[in-house]
Motif scaffolding. Structure first.
Motif, PDB file in Angstrom:
ATOM      1  N   THR A 273       0.938  -1.346   0.008  1.00  0.00           N
ATOM      2  CA  THR A 273      -0.152  -0.105   0.053  1.00  0.00           C
ATOM      3  C   THR A 273       0.884   1.359   0.069  1.00  0.00           C
ATOM      4  OG1 THR A 273      -0.113  -0.123   2.265  1.00  0.00           O
ATOM      5  CG2 THR A 273      -1.902  -1.106   1.392  1.00  0.00           C
ATOM      6  N   LYS A 274       2.148   1.183   0.099  1.00  0.00           N
ATOM      7  CA  LYS A 274       2.925   2.280   0.448  1.00  0.00           C
ATOM      8  C   LYS A 274       4.334   2.131  -0.089  1.00  0.00           C
ATOM      9  CE  LYS A 274       1.579   2.544   4.758  1.00  0.00           C
ATOM     10  NZ  LYS A 274       1.285   2.828   6.225  1.00  0.00           N
ATOM     11  N   VAL A 275       5.140   2.950  -0.506  1.00  0.00           N
ATOM     12  CA  VAL A 275       6.349   3.160  -0.825  1.00  0.00           C
ATOM     13  C   VAL A 275       6.965   4.044  -0.154  1.00  0.00           C
ATOM     14  CG1 VAL A 275       8.041   3.240  -2.568  1.00  0.00           C
ATOM     15  CG2 VAL A 275       6.055   1.872  -3.013  1.00  0.00           C
ATOM     16  N   THR A 276       8.065   4.093   0.502  1.00  0.00           N
ATOM     17  CA  THR A 276       8.774   5.613   1.327  1.00  0.00           C
ATOM     18  C   THR A 276      10.063   5.496   0.738  1.00  0.00           C
ATOM     19  OG1 THR A 276       7.575   4.744   3.406  1.00  0.00           O
ATOM     20  CG2 THR A 276       9.607   6.229   3.546  1.00  0.00           C
ATOM     21  N   LEU A 277      10.327   6.703   0.108  1.00  0.00           N
ATOM     22  CA  LEU A 277      11.635   7.071  -0.434  1.00  0.00           C
ATOM     23  C   LEU A 277      12.467   7.904   0.694  1.00  0.00           C
ATOM     24  CD1 LEU A 277      10.326   8.634  -3.934  1.00  0.00           C
ATOM     25  CD2 LEU A 277      11.209   6.205  -3.413  1.00  0.00           C
ATOM     26  N   ALA A 278      13.520   7.525   0.606  1.00  0.00           N
ATOM     27  CA  ALA A 278      14.560   8.029   1.340  1.00  0.00           C
ATOM     28  C   ALA A 278      14.034   7.836   2.982  1.00  0.00           C
ATOM     29  CB  ALA A 278      14.782   9.472   1.460  1.00  0.00           C
ATOM     30  N   GLY A 385       3.503  11.729 -11.863  1.00  0.00           N
ATOM     31  CA  GLY A 385       4.661  12.445 -12.032  1.00  0.00           C
ATOM     32  C   GLY A 385       6.023  11.986 -11.336  1.00  0.00           C
ATOM     33  N   PHE A 386       5.849  10.567 -11.007  1.00  0.00           N
ATOM     34  CA  PHE A 386       7.279  10.006 -10.222  1.00  0.00           C
ATOM     35  C   PHE A 386       8.068   9.494 -11.537  1.00  0.00           C
ATOM     36  CE2 PHE A 386       4.202   9.691  -6.568  1.00  0.00           C
ATOM     37  CZ  PHE A 386       5.107  10.391  -5.653  1.00  0.00           C
ATOM     38  N   THR A 387       8.653  10.326 -12.307  1.00  0.00           N
ATOM     39  CA  THR A 387       9.794   9.880 -13.075  1.00  0.00           C
ATOM     40  C   THR A 387      10.852   9.653 -12.402  1.00  0.00           C
ATOM     41  OG1 THR A 387      10.894  11.934 -13.214  1.00  0.00           O
ATOM     42  CG2 THR A 387       8.770  11.545 -14.867  1.00  0.00           C
ATOM     43  N   ARG A 388      11.957   8.672 -13.132  1.00  0.00           N
ATOM     44  CA  ARG A 388      12.925   8.580 -12.554  1.00  0.00           C
ATOM     45  C   ARG A 388      13.958   9.627 -11.924  1.00  0.00           C
ATOM     46  NH1 ARG A 388      16.267   3.521 -15.373  1.00  0.00           N
ATOM     47  NH2 ARG A 388      14.240   2.128 -15.665  1.00  0.00           N
ATOM     48  N   LYS A 389      13.832  10.696 -12.908  1.00  0.00           N
ATOM     49  CA  LYS A 389      14.429  11.800 -12.274  1.00  0.00           C
ATOM     50  C   LYS A 389      13.785  12.255 -10.967  1.00  0.00           C
ATOM     51  CE  LYS A 389      15.750  16.404 -13.659  1.00  0.00           C
ATOM     52  NZ  LYS A 389      15.922  17.519 -14.737  1.00  0.00           N
ATOM     53  N   LYS A 390      12.453  12.455 -11.029  1.00  0.00           N
ATOM     54  CA  LYS A 390      11.762  12.888  -9.827  1.00  0.00           C
ATOM     55  C   LYS A 390      12.138  12.022  -8.424  1.00  0.00           C
ATOM     56  CE  LYS A 390       9.038  15.378  -7.427  1.00  0.00           C
ATOM     57  NZ  LYS A 390       9.401  16.842  -6.829  1.00  0.00           N
ATOM     58  N   ILE A 391      12.191  10.621  -8.710  1.00  0.00           N
ATOM     59  CA  ILE A 391      12.427   9.747  -7.752  1.00  0.00           C
ATOM     60  C   ILE A 391      13.771   9.920  -7.093  1.00  0.00           C
ATOM     61  CG2 ILE A 391      12.756   7.160  -7.066  1.00  0.00           C
ATOM     62  CD1 ILE A 391      10.345   6.692  -8.894  1.00  0.00           C
ATOM     63  N   ASN A 392      14.803   9.970  -8.092  1.00  0.00           N
ATOM     64  CA  ASN A 392      16.181  10.209  -7.597  1.00  0.00           C
ATOM     65  C   ASN A 392      16.515  11.585  -6.822  1.00  0.00           C
ATOM     66  OD1 ASN A 392      16.913   7.751  -8.494  1.00  0.00           O
ATOM     67  ND2 ASN A 392      17.690   8.668 -10.754  1.00  0.00           N
ATOM     68  N   GLU A 393      15.780  12.702  -7.411  1.00  0.00           N
ATOM     69  CA  GLU A 393      15.875  13.724  -6.665  1.00  0.00           C
ATOM     70  C   GLU A 393      15.292  13.799  -5.189  1.00  0.00           C
ATOM     71  OE1 GLU A 393      13.618  16.581  -9.087  1.00  0.00           O
ATOM     72  OE2 GLU A 393      15.140  17.191 -10.412  1.00  0.00           O
ATOM     73  N   ILE A 394      14.100  13.006  -4.871  1.00  0.00           N
ATOM     74  CA  ILE A 394      13.523  12.937  -3.728  1.00  0.00           C
ATOM     75  C   ILE A 394      14.723  12.141  -2.751  1.00  0.00           C
ATOM     76  CG2 ILE A 394      11.616  11.653  -2.394  1.00  0.00           C
ATOM     77  CD1 ILE A 394      10.046  12.493  -4.670  1.00  0.00           C
ATOM     78  N   ILE A 395      15.223  11.045  -3.324  1.00  0.00           N
ATOM     79  CA  ILE A 395      15.981  10.426  -2.593  1.00  0.00           C
ATOM     80  C   ILE A 395      17.420  11.186  -2.239  1.00  0.00           C
ATOM     81  CG2 ILE A 395      17.766   8.442  -2.741  1.00  0.00           C
ATOM     82  CD1 ILE A 395      15.627   6.907  -4.303  1.00  0.00           C
ATOM     83  N   GLY A 396      17.710  11.812  -3.194  1.00  0.00           N
ATOM     84  CA  GLY A 396      18.977  12.729  -3.020  1.00  0.00           C
ATOM     85  C   GLY A 396      18.863  13.923  -1.989  1.00  0.00           C
TER      86      GLY A 396
END
Length: 460
Positions: A273-278, A385-396
């Motif tokens: 049900t959920k995915v948590t970034l960083a 809007g969760f592109t690879r770039k966006k996901i990596n930005e959030i992680i960063g």
């Protein structure tokens, strides 16, 4: 069941009085076939003679024909004239079931043809490419007997034969280094009859599994024995990741007062049900007491060095967590599917462990290789809007970001020590928790844990 036998005996007795021996024999055959069909339904749908924990005793299985009589009747009411098709309709719909059935047919044929011979004594501690002799000749014969694509003849372990050695190692959960040692010889020497039994056990495990009939076109399937996660879509594997699963060691959890194999990854079904970034990591009280506490006592700067934060909660209790970042023990992404075992999938900074063939090192959660690739796929399906770039930005940014999924995904965690890949190759996996051994030795059910009340907690 007993009622069926009584009917058969009564009918046989009355027919015998009438002197109609052929009628008696015919009725016996009909009733025995009917009994076999009833038992087939029971075995396919409810019996669990091989489940490590949810084990069904033979006596209970025998009583199920009567206990489930109404449901059995409902299942069979329209089967006249096409019983075989009706019974096939009871098979699990998990994609692996049909593949294992085909593998059973193939290995049964190998049993009939005599299987393979045991390997001769190794000429040394290890056999590598370039070796010559009778052992290499026997190796060629052994691999060919099981259907490996052996090319050429002779007593030289050449490059082509070395590739088959690596393939065998990959399909038997060994280090895939092309070096033949005692472990590989032990796998080569497992009789074909035992391999056929292992495949049948895989069928039984799938029949008893919560994953036997996956719902939806997309689902996650974690095979603990394979130490792999498979993402299925429309019956096909579209992603496969190595995983690290729970340790098989004996341990004690003083907070809930249990001991035993408490770190084993459990078998269950849930929904992602959920995915948590960083993500932050919140260690359990057991980890704080038995691991972080002693480390802090030895080094007062341990928390600061490893990114831990200690905060006071409104009720006055302490809350400890590890801040987001690449050194965080959850890595950069966590996949959550709420369950009573508090198990989830996550990244890990300990990447080197994925190179090992056997990967049972966690406290029960599932550590995932290349988790960003899975995050790209799952979050990409959200169309938000969760592109690879966006996901990596959030992680960063190293700030925890929780994403509640609109498109929920079923997650099945299972234990099956035989599987078939998309090329039809049979894999015999590692029995890391000895659940297969317990089945074959008649020691089911397995009790992973038991209550433990220490006489004193002093020094803990």
């Amino acid at each position: 069941g007993e009622a069926l036998r009584r009917v058969m005996e009564d009918f046989a007795a009355s027919s015998a009085k009438a002197g109609d021996a052929s009628t008696v024999a015919a009725v016996r055959r009909v009733i025995l076939r009917a009994a076999a069909v009833v038992r087939y339904v029971v075995d396919m749908l409810w019996a669990r003679p091989a489940h490590p924990q949810d084990f069904t005793t033979p006596a209970t299985i025998r009583r199920m024909a009567e206990a489930k009589a109404d449901e059995i009747g409902e299942r069979l009411k329209d089967s006249r004239g096409h019983t075989a098709r009706t019974l096939r309709g009871l098979w699990p719909t998990h994609p692996q079931y049909g593949e294992l059935l085909r593998a059973v047919t193939r290995y049964d044929a190998l049993v009939t043809s005599g299987g393979w011979k045991k390997m001769p004594r190794m000429p040394g501690k290890k056999v590598v490419r370039g070796a010559r002799g009778a052992f290499v000749v026997a190796l060629r014969e052994r691999l060919a007997a099981e259907g490996y694509a052996v090319k050429g003849e002779g007593d030289l372990l050449d490059e082509e034969l070395e590739k088959l050695v690596v393939e065998f190692q990959e399909r038997h959960h060994l280090d895939s280094d092309g070096v033949i040692g005692k472990g590989m010889v032990a796998e080569l020497d497992v009789p074909v009859e035992q391999r056929a039994r292992q495949l049948r056990l895989g069928l039984q495990r799938l029949r008893a599994s919560n994953a036997r009939d996956p719902k939806g076109s997309l689902f996650v399937y974690v095979n603990i024995a394979a130490q792999r996660m498979f993402l299925y879509e429309n019956g096909k594997v579209i992603r496969s990741h190595r995983v690290i699963v729970g340790k098989d060691n004996d341990d004690i959890d003083y907070s809930i007062q249990v001991k035993g194999k408490i770190n084993r990854t459990k078998m269950f079904t849930a929904t992602m049900t959920k995915v948590t970034l960083a993500p932050r990591w919140y260690p359990t009280p057991r980890v704080i007491d038995l691991e972080l506490g002693p480390a802090l006592a030895k080094d007062p700067d341990y928390y600061e060095k490893h990114g831990y934060v200690s905060e006071m909660k409104p009720d006055g209790s302490e809350q400890v967590y590890q801040a987001s970042g690449t050194s965080n023990l959850l890595g950069v992404v966590k996949f959550q599917f709420p369950n009573k075992h508090s198990i989830y999938m996550h990244d890990t900074p300990s990447k080197a462990i994925f190179k090992r063939a056997r990967r049972a090192y966690s406290h029960g959660c599932i550590r995932l290789e290349n988790p960003r690739q899975l995050a790209y796929f799952i979050l990409g399906r959200e169309k938000r809007g969760f592109t690879r770039k966006k996901i990596n930005e959030i992680i960063g940014e190293k700030e925890e970001k929780l994403v509640v999924l609109k498109n929920k995904i079923p997650v099945h965690i299972d234990y099956v020590s035989a599987r078939v890949d998309d090329k039809g190759h049979v894999f015999f996996e590692s029995d890391i928790y000895a659940y297969d051994l317990a089945y074959f030795s008649g020691q089911l059910p397995v009790e992973d844990t038991e209550e433990y009340k220490p006489a004193s907690l002093e020094g803990i």
